[in-house]
Design an enzyme around this catalytic site. Sequence first.
Site: not given
Length: 509
Positions: A55, A170, A222-227, A365
């Site tokens: 931080g 990380e 929508s054609g997008g990955v998430d949906s 993602k």
Amino acid sequence: MNHQSVVVLDFGGQYNQLIARRVRECGVYCELLPYDTDVEKLKEKNLIGIILTGGPNSVTEEGAPMLDKKVLSLGVPVLGICYGCQLLAYMHGGEVTCGAREYGKRRLLVGKGGKLTKGLPKESVCWMSHTYFVGKTPEGCTVTASTETCPTAAYENEKERYYAVQFHPEVMHTEYGTKVLENFLYGICGAKGDWTMKNFAEQTVAALKEKLGDKKVLCALSGGVDSAVAAALVHKACPNLICVFVDHGLLRKNEAEEVERVFRDEQGMNLIKADASEIFLEKLKGVTDPETKRRIIGEEFIRVFEREAKKIGKVDYLVQGTIYPDVIESGKGKSAVIKSHHNVGALPDVVDFKEIVEPLRDLFKDEVRACGFEIGLPKSIVMRQPFPGPGLAIRIIGDVTREKLDILKEADYIFREEIARADLDGKIWQYFAVLTGNRSVGVMGDERTYDYTLALRGVTSVDGMTADWARIPYDVLETVSNRIVNEVGHINRIVYDITGKPPATIEWE
Ligand code: XMP
């Protein structure tokens, strides 16, 4: 779900999401929560370890974020990173000192006997980013690593089960960073490695089955990955899923057909396609301002969807493709989020539904993609590059016409084909063609031409916030250029965009 979990308590460092992602890559479920999360909330989880992040503060300054002492009595091991490392020392009676600034790659010198540093070579590279460091470790601690300027690069208290590193395990530049995290998770916390996309998909489908039963569920594709992944998961659990796909005619060549083929033919979904390309073209006629184009497309999308939703009538659930970074960014996981993507954000207002269901809200993602493969979606959908909601309308500078759309679709398709042929498609974040509003003089055969300039754009990026232009080899660009001028009409000049973001944006509009 009953998997083990690690909580990363967020003290405001820039790599904090990355810590959670790395832990998950090690096969352990991990959440990023604010540093002052109520201990009672932590007790509800199947907790095996806690990580305190870096931080911007110094633990000694007034108002610095502190950790509730009760967190240290939860009975699980704690790992402090950077600020977290200093905080653990401070809370246990050690001293934090302002020392020489260390930033970037440093030589990590590892001593014997550390559980956290087990298996690390005597010397390796680590990534540092700090001004303060632990000058004196608390009683009972063993220092297990140092650098030339930081005497306490790693220390641990085996009895009280707290462990700390001043460096950032990380970050990719820390050579043995993953090893350090694995040591913590598997060697210290007793992780089983039960976070896999196979488990996730199975458990999510089971939970959705229970929740949705034979209720009526609606999803906008929508054609997008998430949906796409969200819809495919829900489809596996619920017989009454209806997907609506609004085709605004502004997708790339073959994309609309691909959506229909995959979801209707291969997955057997109930897919309604609303072919609205004529309507969108009509609305966009003569419009040249990019923001006006965006607004028109966004609004029209909602209108078309509304008409389809009215035909369907009241539904029980509306599926949203919200993913974990959306959840973190908008309120640290406290409230349900409705994605502010232009073409789904306003949907809840126009659909008559009881509840929103967000099957991907725990996934990053890359996990969404892995889950997509797990449930049998093809590469063309799962690895689809980011594509703006307003589609090709913002890749045609100036007004949008059918003729320009056809030219751009063909040129863009050739570019994509050649990038894939050169095996670069997995290496470039986004690559596409832009039909600039510019025309210039050329010569083809013996004829003088006065035609469009096409711009090719390829960028590398991690999150789309910043980007660098992709170093596509000249011979690939040459093939693309030759093919486009020969195979597509009305383009007589092709340029490659060599600006990063900033100062440019990824899209041209
Ligand atoms: P820019 O052009 O702002 O783009 O550097 C960053 C990322 O966002 C995408 N993008 C959009 N996505 N609606 C979207 O859904 C939009 O209006 C929009 N504009 C840009 C762009 O493709 C890139 O991935």
